[in-house]
Design an enzyme around this catalytic site. Structure first.
Site, PDB file in Angstrom:
ATOM      1  N   ARG A 128       7.568  34.382  15.784  1.00 30.91           N
ATOM      2  CA  ARG A 128       8.012  35.716  15.356  1.00 30.91           C
ATOM      3  C   ARG A 128       9.471  35.698  14.935  1.00 30.91           C
ATOM      4  NH1 ARG A 128      10.872  39.824  17.545  1.00 30.91           N
ATOM      5  NH2 ARG A 128      10.882  39.049  19.688  1.00 30.91           N
TER       6      ARG A 128
ATOM      7  N   GLU B  73      20.144  38.577  11.924  1.00 32.72           N
ATOM      8  CA  GLU B  73      19.707  37.743  13.042  1.00 32.72           C
ATOM      9  C   GLU B  73      19.033  36.486  12.512  1.00 32.72           C
ATOM     10  OE1 GLU B  73      19.073  41.267  16.364  1.00 32.72           O
ATOM     11  OE2 GLU B  73      17.306  40.349  15.466  1.00 32.72           O
TER      12      GLU B  73
END
Length: 539
Positions: A388, A122
Protein backbone atom coordinates in the site's frame (compact mmCIF):
# COMPACT_ATOMS: atom_id res chain seq x y z
CA UNK A 1 -29.80 -11.22 32.46
CA UNK A 2 -31.85 -11.08 29.25
CA UNK A 3 -29.83 -13.16 26.81
CA UNK A 4 -32.26 -12.92 23.90
CA UNK A 5 -32.27 -9.24 23.03
CA UNK A 6 -33.03 -8.50 19.39
CA UNK A 7 -32.23 -5.47 17.25
CA UNK A 8 -33.41 -4.69 13.75
CA UNK A 9 -32.25 -2.15 11.17
CA UNK A 10 -32.01 -1.59 7.45
CA UNK A 11 -28.20 -1.61 7.43
CA UNK A 12 -25.89 -3.09 10.05
CA UNK A 13 -22.40 -1.55 9.90
CA UNK A 14 -19.78 -3.56 11.78
CA UNK A 15 -16.99 -1.13 12.62
CA UNK A 16 -16.88 2.55 13.57
CA UNK A 17 -13.82 3.96 11.77
CA UNK A 18 -13.62 6.16 8.68
CA UNK A 19 -15.19 3.56 6.37
CA UNK A 20 -18.08 2.57 8.63
CA UNK A 21 -19.05 6.06 9.79
CA UNK A 22 -18.77 7.56 6.28
CA UNK A 23 -21.10 4.91 4.91
CA UNK A 24 -23.54 5.31 7.82
CA UNK A 25 -23.72 9.08 7.23
CA UNK A 26 -24.32 8.66 3.50
CA UNK A 27 -27.15 6.14 4.07
CA UNK A 28 -28.80 7.72 7.13
CA UNK A 29 -31.05 10.16 5.20
CA UNK A 30 -32.90 7.23 3.64
CA UNK A 31 -32.83 4.37 6.18
CA UNK A 32 -32.13 3.17 9.73
CA UNK A 33 -28.47 2.35 10.36
CA UNK A 34 -27.00 0.45 13.31
CA UNK A 35 -23.24 0.83 13.86
CA UNK A 36 -21.38 -1.72 15.95
CA UNK A 37 -18.21 -0.64 17.75
CA UNK A 38 -16.06 -3.23 19.52
CA UNK A 39 -14.68 -0.72 22.01
CA UNK A 40 -15.35 2.99 22.44
CA UNK A 41 -16.42 4.24 19.01
CA UNK A 42 -13.14 6.07 18.38
CA UNK A 43 -10.90 3.09 19.21
CA UNK A 44 -9.88 1.99 15.74
CA UNK A 45 -7.04 2.42 13.27
CA UNK A 46 -8.54 5.63 11.82
CA UNK A 47 -8.09 7.52 15.07
CA UNK A 48 -4.36 6.77 15.11
CA UNK A 49 -3.68 7.57 11.44
CA UNK A 50 -1.24 10.47 11.43
CA UNK A 51 -0.16 11.15 7.86
CA UNK A 52 -3.19 12.10 5.80
CA UNK A 53 -5.35 11.30 2.79
CA UNK A 54 -4.13 11.31 -0.82
CA UNK A 55 -6.00 13.22 -3.53
CA UNK A 56 -5.07 15.31 -6.56
CA UNK A 57 -5.60 18.94 -5.46
CA UNK A 58 -2.49 20.52 -6.95
CA UNK A 59 -2.74 21.86 -10.53
CA UNK A 60 0.70 20.40 -11.36
CA UNK A 61 -0.46 16.93 -10.26
CA UNK A 62 -2.73 14.51 -12.18
CA UNK A 63 -4.89 11.44 -11.72
CA UNK A 64 -2.57 9.60 -14.14
CA UNK A 65 0.37 10.37 -11.87
CA UNK A 66 -1.52 9.15 -8.76
CA UNK A 67 -2.38 5.93 -10.62
CA UNK A 68 1.20 5.40 -11.77
CA UNK A 69 2.67 6.03 -8.29
CA UNK A 70 0.18 3.57 -6.75
CA UNK A 71 1.07 0.90 -9.32
CA UNK A 72 4.81 1.32 -8.73
CA UNK A 73 4.41 1.14 -4.94
CA UNK A 74 2.15 -1.93 -5.33
CA UNK A 75 4.84 -3.71 -7.40
CA UNK A 76 2.44 -3.57 -10.39
CA UNK A 77 0.04 -6.03 -8.75
CA UNK A 78 -2.69 -3.39 -8.35
CA UNK A 79 -5.90 -3.60 -10.39
CA UNK A 80 -5.42 -0.56 -12.63
CA UNK A 81 -9.15 -0.01 -13.24
CA UNK A 82 -9.77 0.07 -9.49
CA UNK A 83 -6.80 2.38 -8.86
CA UNK A 84 -8.13 4.79 -11.48
CA UNK A 85 -11.69 4.57 -10.11
CA UNK A 86 -10.43 5.57 -6.65
CA UNK A 87 -8.04 8.28 -7.88
CA UNK A 88 -10.75 9.82 -10.08
CA UNK A 89 -13.25 9.96 -7.22
CA UNK A 90 -10.71 11.03 -4.59
CA UNK A 91 -11.25 14.77 -4.82
CA UNK A 92 -15.07 14.59 -4.56
CA UNK A 93 -14.91 12.24 -1.58
CA UNK A 94 -12.28 14.36 0.20
CA UNK A 95 -14.46 17.42 -0.49
CA UNK A 96 -17.33 15.53 1.20
CA UNK A 97 -15.06 15.18 4.28
CA UNK A 98 -14.24 18.90 4.14
CA UNK A 99 -17.98 19.69 3.97
CA UNK A 100 -18.47 17.36 6.95
CA UNK A 101 -16.10 19.57 8.95
CA UNK A 102 -12.72 17.82 8.77
CA UNK A 103 -10.19 20.62 9.45
CA UNK A 104 -7.45 19.92 6.91
CA UNK A 105 -4.48 22.30 7.17
CA UNK A 106 -4.53 25.27 4.79
CA UNK A 107 -1.82 27.47 3.30
CA UNK A 108 -1.21 30.94 4.71
CA UNK A 109 -2.70 32.52 1.56
CA UNK A 110 -5.90 30.43 1.78
CA UNK A 111 -9.26 32.23 1.94
CA UNK A 112 -12.84 31.08 2.63
CA UNK A 113 -13.75 31.69 -1.01
CA UNK A 114 -10.62 30.02 -2.38
CA UNK A 115 -9.28 27.52 0.15
CA UNK A 116 -5.76 26.28 -0.57
CA UNK A 117 -4.83 23.14 1.34
CA UNK A 118 -1.34 22.42 2.59
CA UNK A 119 -0.21 19.31 0.72
CA UNK A 120 2.64 17.16 1.99
CA UNK A 121 4.52 14.38 0.24
CA UNK A 122 5.13 10.85 1.46
CA UNK A 123 7.05 7.79 0.30
CA UNK A 124 6.13 6.58 -3.18
CA UNK A 125 4.36 9.81 -4.22
CA UNK A 126 5.86 11.87 -7.04
CA UNK A 127 3.90 14.99 -6.04
CA UNK A 128 2.65 16.71 -2.93
CA UNK A 129 -0.89 15.34 -2.72
CA UNK A 130 -1.45 14.49 0.96
CA UNK A 131 -4.11 16.56 2.73
CA UNK A 132 -3.59 16.45 6.47
CA UNK A 133 -4.64 17.94 9.80
CA UNK A 134 -1.19 18.60 11.29
CA UNK A 135 0.09 15.11 12.21
CA UNK A 136 -3.22 13.80 13.54
CA UNK A 137 -5.36 13.51 10.42
CA UNK A 138 -7.10 10.32 11.48
CA UNK A 139 -8.12 11.80 14.80
CA UNK A 140 -9.54 14.89 13.07
CA UNK A 141 -11.50 12.72 10.62
CA UNK A 142 -12.77 10.37 13.32
CA UNK A 143 -13.96 13.20 15.57
CA UNK A 144 -15.69 15.10 12.74
CA UNK A 145 -17.46 11.96 11.52
CA UNK A 146 -18.45 11.01 15.09
CA UNK A 147 -19.95 14.46 15.69
CA UNK A 148 -22.06 14.12 12.55
CA UNK A 149 -23.15 10.60 13.47
CA UNK A 150 -24.04 11.68 17.00
CA UNK A 151 -26.40 14.33 15.62
CA UNK A 152 -28.20 12.05 13.18
CA UNK A 153 -31.49 10.51 14.42
CA UNK A 154 -31.31 7.55 12.00
CA UNK A 155 -27.97 6.25 13.26
CA UNK A 156 -27.61 4.23 16.45
CA UNK A 157 -24.14 3.27 17.70
CA UNK A 158 -23.68 0.29 20.01
CA UNK A 159 -20.32 0.56 21.79
CA UNK A 160 -18.53 -2.42 23.37
CA UNK A 161 -20.29 -4.93 21.15
CA UNK A 162 -18.40 -7.59 19.14
CA UNK A 163 -19.81 -9.15 16.00
CA UNK A 164 -19.71 -12.85 16.76
CA UNK A 165 -20.78 -14.33 13.42
CA UNK A 166 -22.84 -13.52 10.36
CA UNK A 167 -26.29 -15.07 10.01
CA UNK A 168 -27.02 -16.40 6.52
CA UNK A 169 -30.09 -18.01 4.99
CA UNK A 170 -28.19 -21.25 4.31
CA UNK A 171 -26.92 -21.42 7.90
CA UNK A 172 -30.45 -21.31 9.30
CA UNK A 173 -31.75 -23.96 6.90
CA UNK A 174 -33.16 -21.87 4.05
CA UNK A 175 -31.22 -23.76 1.37
CA UNK A 176 -33.62 -23.36 -1.57
CA UNK A 177 -32.91 -19.72 -2.45
CA UNK A 178 -29.46 -18.16 -3.11
CA UNK A 179 -27.49 -17.64 0.09
CA UNK A 180 -27.98 -14.20 1.66
CA UNK A 181 -26.82 -12.43 4.80
CA UNK A 182 -29.71 -11.85 7.22
CA UNK A 183 -27.91 -10.15 10.11
CA UNK A 184 -25.43 -11.09 12.81
CA UNK A 185 -25.07 -12.50 16.29
CA UNK A 186 -23.33 -9.95 18.49
CA UNK A 187 -21.63 -10.14 21.89
CA UNK A 188 -22.70 -7.44 24.36
CA UNK A 189 -19.57 -7.05 26.45
CA UNK A 190 -21.30 -5.10 29.24
CA UNK A 191 -24.11 -7.60 29.72
CA UNK A 192 -21.94 -10.59 28.72
CA UNK A 193 -24.72 -11.93 26.54
CA UNK A 194 -25.26 -12.83 22.89
CA UNK A 195 -27.85 -10.76 21.04
CA UNK A 196 -29.33 -10.91 17.54
CA UNK A 197 -29.38 -8.22 14.85
CA UNK A 198 -31.73 -8.56 11.87
CA UNK A 199 -30.72 -6.41 8.89
CA UNK A 200 -31.44 -6.09 5.17
CA UNK A 201 -27.77 -5.40 4.47
CA UNK A 202 -24.58 -5.91 6.48
CA UNK A 203 -21.39 -3.92 5.90
CA UNK A 204 -18.05 -5.14 7.26
CA UNK A 205 -15.85 -2.15 8.15
CA UNK A 206 -13.82 -3.97 10.79
CA UNK A 207 -10.29 -2.95 9.75
CA UNK A 208 -7.27 -5.21 9.43
CA UNK A 209 -5.55 -8.02 11.28
CA UNK A 210 -2.20 -6.63 12.44
CA UNK A 211 -2.83 -7.83 15.98
CA UNK A 212 -1.77 -11.25 14.69
CA UNK A 213 1.82 -9.98 15.08
CA UNK A 214 3.80 -9.40 18.27
CA UNK A 215 4.80 -5.86 17.29
CA UNK A 216 2.12 -3.68 15.72
CA UNK A 217 1.24 -0.02 15.35
CA UNK A 218 -2.47 -0.92 15.45
CA UNK A 219 -4.90 -0.68 18.36
CA UNK A 220 -5.97 -3.87 20.11
CA UNK A 221 -9.24 -4.10 18.15
CA UNK A 222 -7.45 -4.95 14.85
CA UNK A 223 -8.01 -8.69 15.12
CA UNK A 224 -9.22 -9.65 11.64
CA UNK A 225 -12.82 -10.21 12.72
CA UNK A 226 -14.45 -9.23 9.44
CA UNK A 227 -12.08 -11.33 7.32
CA UNK A 228 -12.69 -14.41 9.49
CA UNK A 229 -16.49 -13.93 9.59
CA UNK A 230 -16.70 -13.44 5.83
CA UNK A 231 -14.58 -16.55 5.21
CA UNK A 232 -16.79 -18.63 7.51
CA UNK A 233 -19.82 -17.30 5.60
CA UNK A 234 -18.38 -18.50 2.28
CA UNK A 235 -16.61 -15.42 0.88
CA UNK A 236 -13.32 -15.52 -1.01
CA UNK A 237 -10.27 -13.65 0.28
CA UNK A 238 -7.18 -12.46 -1.60
CA UNK A 239 -3.57 -11.28 -1.18
CA UNK A 240 -3.33 -11.88 2.58
CA UNK A 241 0.41 -12.61 2.20
CA UNK A 242 0.93 -8.85 1.86
CA UNK A 243 1.13 -7.45 5.37
CA UNK A 244 2.68 -4.02 5.52
CA UNK A 245 5.21 -3.33 8.24
CA UNK A 246 5.46 0.36 8.95
CA UNK A 247 9.18 1.12 9.04
CA UNK A 248 9.10 3.61 11.90
CA UNK A 249 7.33 2.70 15.11
CA UNK A 250 8.69 4.26 18.32
CA UNK A 251 11.03 1.89 20.19
CA UNK A 252 10.49 2.66 23.86
CA UNK A 253 9.61 0.43 26.83
CA UNK A 254 6.61 2.59 27.78
CA UNK A 255 5.19 3.01 24.25
CA UNK A 256 3.71 -0.14 22.77
CA UNK A 257 2.42 1.04 19.41
CA UNK A 258 3.18 4.69 18.72
CA UNK A 259 3.66 5.30 15.02
CA UNK A 260 5.99 7.92 13.57
CA UNK A 261 4.33 9.20 10.42
CA UNK A 262 5.94 8.82 7.03
CA UNK A 263 5.44 12.57 6.63
CA UNK A 264 8.52 13.00 8.86
CA UNK A 265 10.61 11.47 6.08
CA UNK A 266 8.55 13.39 3.52
CA UNK A 267 9.65 16.60 5.22
CA UNK A 268 13.31 15.60 5.31
CA UNK A 269 13.95 13.26 8.28
CA UNK A 270 16.90 10.86 7.86
CA UNK A 271 17.25 7.25 8.97
CA UNK A 272 20.51 6.63 10.84
CA UNK A 273 22.39 3.72 12.38
CA UNK A 274 23.30 3.87 16.09
CA UNK A 275 26.65 5.44 15.07
CA UNK A 276 24.79 8.29 13.32
CA UNK A 277 25.54 7.24 9.72
CA UNK A 278 22.75 7.19 7.11
CA UNK A 279 22.04 3.91 5.29
CA UNK A 280 18.93 4.17 3.09
CA UNK A 281 20.86 5.42 0.05
CA UNK A 282 22.74 2.08 0.11
CA UNK A 283 19.45 0.21 -0.42
CA UNK A 284 17.47 2.44 -2.82
CA UNK A 285 18.12 5.56 -4.88
CA UNK A 286 14.97 7.11 -3.35
CA UNK A 287 16.64 6.76 0.07
CA UNK A 288 14.21 7.66 2.90
CA UNK A 289 11.39 8.21 0.39
CA UNK A 290 11.44 4.64 -0.92
CA UNK A 291 8.20 2.63 -0.47
CA UNK A 292 7.55 1.16 2.96
CA UNK A 293 8.49 -2.42 2.11
CA UNK A 294 11.96 -1.30 1.00
CA UNK A 295 12.50 0.87 4.08
CA UNK A 296 11.20 -1.77 6.51
CA UNK A 297 13.47 -4.46 5.00
CA UNK A 298 16.47 -2.11 5.15
CA UNK A 299 15.89 -1.35 8.84
CA UNK A 300 15.31 -5.04 9.59
CA UNK A 301 18.52 -5.94 7.73
CA UNK A 302 20.63 -3.33 9.53
CA UNK A 303 19.24 -4.31 12.96
CA UNK A 304 20.07 -7.98 12.32
CA UNK A 305 23.48 -7.23 10.79
CA UNK A 306 24.54 -5.00 13.68
CA UNK A 307 22.68 -6.86 16.44
CA UNK A 308 21.00 -3.52 17.24
CA UNK A 309 17.69 -3.14 19.07
CA UNK A 310 16.63 -0.27 16.80
CA UNK A 311 17.59 2.29 14.18
CA UNK A 312 17.06 6.07 14.50
CA UNK A 313 14.86 8.63 12.72
CA UNK A 314 16.33 12.13 12.80
CA UNK A 315 14.70 15.44 11.86
CA UNK A 316 16.78 17.56 14.25
CA UNK A 317 18.67 19.20 11.36
CA UNK A 318 15.45 21.08 10.44
CA UNK A 319 14.55 24.38 12.18
CA UNK A 320 12.85 23.76 15.53
CA UNK A 321 9.81 25.93 14.72
CA UNK A 322 9.31 24.02 11.43
CA UNK A 323 9.32 20.70 13.31
CA UNK A 324 6.94 21.78 16.08
CA UNK A 325 4.52 23.38 13.58
CA UNK A 326 4.30 20.35 11.30
CA UNK A 327 4.47 17.64 13.96
CA UNK A 328 2.95 19.05 17.16
CA UNK A 329 1.36 15.78 18.33
CA UNK A 330 4.55 13.76 17.86
CA UNK A 331 6.67 16.52 19.43
CA UNK A 332 4.53 16.62 22.59
CA UNK A 333 4.13 12.85 22.83
CA UNK A 334 7.86 12.17 22.57
CA UNK A 335 8.73 14.99 24.94
CA UNK A 336 6.77 12.97 27.50
CA UNK A 337 9.23 10.11 26.93
CA UNK A 338 12.24 12.39 27.30
CA UNK A 339 12.92 12.73 23.56
CA UNK A 340 13.08 16.25 22.08
CA UNK A 341 12.74 15.66 18.32
CA UNK A 342 14.11 19.14 17.54
CA UNK A 343 17.42 17.97 19.09
CA UNK A 344 17.36 14.16 19.42
CA UNK A 345 17.15 11.24 17.01
CA UNK A 346 14.15 8.96 17.63
CA UNK A 347 14.67 5.20 18.24
CA UNK A 348 12.50 3.23 15.75
CA UNK A 349 11.66 -0.35 14.75
CA UNK A 350 9.32 -1.76 12.06
CA UNK A 351 5.89 -2.92 13.23
CA UNK A 352 2.92 -4.64 11.56
CA UNK A 353 0.76 -1.83 10.26
CA UNK A 354 -1.65 -2.66 7.46
CA UNK A 355 -3.37 -5.70 5.93
CA UNK A 356 -3.22 -5.18 2.15
CA UNK A 357 -5.35 -8.21 1.33
CA UNK A 358 -8.79 -9.09 2.62
CA UNK A 359 -12.34 -10.00 1.61
CA UNK A 360 -12.79 -9.85 -2.17
CA UNK A 361 -15.23 -7.16 -3.30
CA UNK A 362 -16.37 -5.54 -6.53
CA UNK A 363 -16.43 -1.83 -7.37
CA UNK A 364 -19.49 -1.36 -5.11
CA UNK A 365 -17.94 -3.15 -2.14
CA UNK A 366 -20.11 -6.27 -2.64
CA UNK A 367 -18.68 -9.59 -1.43
CA UNK A 368 -19.57 -13.07 -2.73
CA UNK A 369 -22.51 -13.24 -0.29
CA UNK A 370 -25.72 -11.46 -1.27
CA UNK A 371 -26.35 -8.42 0.94
CA UNK A 372 -22.86 -8.42 2.48
CA UNK A 373 -20.42 -5.59 1.75
CA UNK A 374 -16.85 -5.00 2.91
CA UNK A 375 -15.14 -1.59 2.87
CA UNK A 376 -11.84 -0.25 4.15
CA UNK A 377 -8.93 -2.33 5.37
CA UNK A 378 -11.02 -5.50 5.77
CA UNK A 379 -11.50 -5.65 2.01
CA UNK A 380 -9.44 -6.56 -1.03
CA UNK A 381 -10.38 -4.08 -3.76
CA UNK A 382 -7.23 -4.34 -5.88
CA UNK A 383 -6.00 -0.85 -4.93
CA UNK A 384 -2.93 -1.80 -2.90
CA UNK A 385 -1.41 -4.68 -4.85
CA UNK A 386 1.73 -6.01 -3.17
CA UNK A 387 2.25 -2.90 -1.03
CA UNK A 388 0.00 0.00 0.00
CA UNK A 389 1.20 3.48 -0.87
CA UNK A 390 1.10 5.98 1.99
CA UNK A 391 -2.22 7.79 2.58
CA UNK A 392 -4.18 5.67 0.09
CA UNK A 393 -5.88 3.79 2.95
CA UNK A 394 -8.13 6.55 4.30
CA UNK A 395 -8.89 7.40 0.68
CA UNK A 396 -10.03 3.84 -0.05
CA UNK A 397 -12.28 3.99 3.03
CA UNK A 398 -14.20 7.09 1.92
CA UNK A 399 -14.42 6.23 -1.79
CA UNK A 400 -15.81 2.75 -1.11
CA UNK A 401 -18.12 4.08 1.62
CA UNK A 402 -19.61 6.33 -1.06
CA UNK A 403 -19.73 3.61 -3.72
CA UNK A 404 -21.27 0.97 -1.42
CA UNK A 405 -23.80 3.46 -0.02
CA UNK A 406 -24.90 4.35 -3.56
CA UNK A 407 -25.45 0.68 -4.38
CA UNK A 408 -27.25 -0.18 -1.13
CA UNK A 409 -29.57 2.85 -1.48
CA UNK A 410 -30.67 1.63 -4.93
CA UNK A 411 -31.71 -1.77 -3.54
CA UNK A 412 -33.12 -0.90 -0.10
CA UNK A 413 -36.74 -1.45 -1.10
CA UNK A 414 -36.08 -4.81 -2.77
CA UNK A 415 -35.22 -6.63 0.47
CA UNK A 416 -37.30 -7.53 3.53
CA UNK A 417 -36.09 -8.28 7.04
CA UNK A 418 -35.97 -11.98 7.87
CA UNK A 419 -38.53 -13.02 10.48
CA UNK A 420 -37.17 -16.51 11.20
CA UNK A 421 -33.72 -16.05 12.74
CA UNK A 422 -33.18 -18.48 15.65
CA UNK A 423 -31.83 -17.10 18.90
CA UNK A 424 -28.33 -17.99 20.10
CA UNK A 425 -28.29 -21.20 22.16
CA UNK A 426 -26.01 -21.24 25.21
CA UNK A 427 -27.75 -24.12 26.97
CA UNK A 428 -24.96 -26.64 26.34
CA UNK A 429 -21.94 -24.56 27.36
CA UNK A 430 -20.45 -23.51 30.69
CA UNK A 431 -18.28 -20.70 32.02
CA UNK A 432 -14.59 -21.20 31.37
CA UNK A 433 -12.25 -21.98 34.25
CA UNK A 434 -9.22 -22.07 31.92
CA UNK A 435 -8.79 -18.51 30.64
CA UNK A 436 -5.02 -19.09 30.90
CA UNK A 437 -5.30 -21.36 27.81
CA UNK A 438 -6.48 -18.41 25.73
CA UNK A 439 -3.76 -16.11 27.04
CA UNK A 440 -1.02 -18.65 26.38
CA UNK A 441 -2.25 -19.45 22.86
CA UNK A 442 -2.61 -15.73 22.11
CA UNK A 443 1.04 -15.00 22.98
CA UNK A 444 2.29 -18.08 21.13
CA UNK A 445 0.44 -17.11 17.94
CA UNK A 446 1.73 -13.52 17.86
CA UNK A 447 5.30 -14.58 18.56
CA UNK A 448 5.59 -17.26 15.88
CA UNK A 449 3.78 -15.09 13.31
CA UNK A 450 6.39 -12.40 13.93
CA UNK A 451 9.28 -14.87 13.68
CA UNK A 452 8.02 -17.04 10.81
CA UNK A 453 5.63 -14.85 8.75
CA UNK A 454 7.33 -11.48 9.22
CA UNK A 455 9.35 -9.11 7.06
CA UNK A 456 11.63 -11.87 5.66
CA UNK A 457 10.24 -15.41 5.15
CA UNK A 458 11.23 -18.92 4.07
CA UNK A 459 9.09 -21.88 3.06
CA UNK A 460 10.33 -23.82 6.09
CA UNK A 461 9.31 -21.01 8.46
CA UNK A 462 5.88 -20.76 6.83
CA UNK A 463 5.33 -24.52 7.15
CA UNK A 464 6.34 -24.35 10.83
CA UNK A 465 3.83 -21.57 11.37
CA UNK A 466 1.09 -23.57 9.66
CA UNK A 467 1.66 -26.64 11.86
CA UNK A 468 1.36 -24.51 14.99
CA UNK A 469 -1.74 -22.74 13.70
CA UNK A 470 -3.46 -26.08 13.05
CA UNK A 471 -2.73 -27.25 16.61
CA UNK A 472 -3.98 -24.01 18.14
CA UNK A 473 -7.10 -24.02 15.97
CA UNK A 474 -8.01 -27.51 17.19
CA UNK A 475 -7.65 -26.37 20.80
CA UNK A 476 -9.67 -23.20 20.31
CA UNK A 477 -12.43 -24.88 18.27
CA UNK A 478 -12.89 -27.37 21.11
CA UNK A 479 -12.80 -24.52 23.63
CA UNK A 480 -15.35 -22.49 21.60
CA UNK A 481 -17.73 -25.47 21.53
CA UNK A 482 -17.67 -26.03 25.29
CA UNK A 483 -17.45 -22.62 26.93
CA UNK A 484 -19.32 -19.32 26.87
CA UNK A 485 -17.87 -16.70 24.57
CA UNK A 486 -15.59 -13.92 25.76
CA UNK A 487 -13.87 -11.05 24.02
CA UNK A 488 -10.44 -12.73 24.07
CA UNK A 489 -11.87 -16.03 22.82
CA UNK A 490 -13.68 -14.37 19.90
CA UNK A 491 -10.60 -12.39 18.86
CA UNK A 492 -8.23 -15.35 19.15
CA UNK A 493 -10.57 -17.56 17.12
CA UNK A 494 -10.68 -14.93 14.37
CA UNK A 495 -6.94 -14.24 14.45
CA UNK A 496 -6.14 -17.95 14.12
CA UNK A 497 -8.41 -18.17 11.09
CA UNK A 498 -6.80 -15.13 9.47
CA UNK A 499 -3.28 -16.34 10.37
CA UNK A 500 -4.01 -19.59 8.53
CA UNK A 501 -5.22 -17.67 5.47
CA UNK A 502 -2.12 -15.43 5.56
CA UNK A 503 0.22 -18.43 5.63
CA UNK A 504 -1.74 -20.25 2.89
CA UNK A 505 -1.46 -17.17 0.66
CA UNK A 506 2.25 -16.82 1.44
CA UNK A 507 2.93 -20.48 0.58
CA UNK A 508 1.13 -20.10 -2.75
CA UNK A 509 3.22 -17.11 -3.92
CA UNK A 510 6.46 -18.50 -5.36
CA UNK A 511 8.20 -15.15 -5.77
CA UNK A 512 9.30 -12.09 -3.80
CA UNK A 513 7.12 -9.10 -4.57
CA UNK A 514 6.39 -6.02 -2.51
CA UNK A 515 5.70 -6.94 1.09
CA UNK A 516 6.11 -10.69 0.52
CA UNK A 517 9.87 -11.35 0.63
CA UNK A 518 11.00 -14.97 0.77
CA UNK A 519 14.60 -16.19 0.69
CA UNK A 520 13.51 -19.32 -1.24
CA UNK A 521 12.09 -17.33 -4.17
CA UNK A 522 14.03 -14.03 -4.20
CA UNK A 523 13.06 -13.00 -7.74
CA UNK A 524 9.84 -11.57 -9.19
CA UNK A 525 7.84 -13.64 -11.66
CA UNK A 526 6.69 -12.15 -14.95
CA UNK A 527 3.10 -13.27 -14.35
CA UNK A 528 0.91 -10.86 -12.39
CA UNK A 529 -2.03 -12.27 -10.46
CA UNK A 530 -3.58 -11.94 -7.01
CA UNK A 531 -3.53 -14.90 -4.62
CA UNK A 532 -7.16 -15.94 -4.20
CA UNK A 533 -8.47 -18.46 -1.63
CA UNK A 534 -12.00 -19.85 -1.88
CA UNK A 535 -13.66 -21.50 1.16
CA UNK A 536 -15.69 -23.66 -1.21
CA UNK A 537 -12.52 -25.29 -2.52
CA UNK A 538 -10.79 -27.58 0.00
CA UNK A 539 -7.10 -26.90 0.54
Amino acid sequence: MNENREHSCDVLVIGSGAAGLSLALRLAPMCKVLVLSKGPRSEGATYYAQGGIAAVFDETDSVDSHVEDTQIAGAHLCDEEVVRFIAENARDCVQWLIDAGVPFDQEDNSTDDHPRYHLTREGGHSHRRILHAADATGMAMQMSLQDNVHNHPNIEVLERHNALDLITSHKIGEADAPNRVLGAYIWNRQRESVETVRAKFVVLATGGASKVYQYTSNPDVSSGDGIAMAWRAGCRVANLEFNQFHPTCLFHPEARNFLLTEALRGEGAYLRRPDGSRFMQEFDERAELAPRDVVARAIDYEMKRLGADCMYLDISHKPADFVTKHFPTIYEKLLGYGIDITKDAIPVVPAAHYTCGGVMVDRQGQTDLNGLYAIGEVSYTGLHGANRMASNSLLECVVYAWSAAEHISQHLNEVSLSSSIPLWDESKVSNSDEEVVIQHNWHELRLFMWDYVGIVRTTKRLERAMRRIQLLKQEIDEYYSNFRVSNNLLELRNLLQVAELMVRCALERKESRGLHYTLDYPDMLETLSPTILDPRNPQ
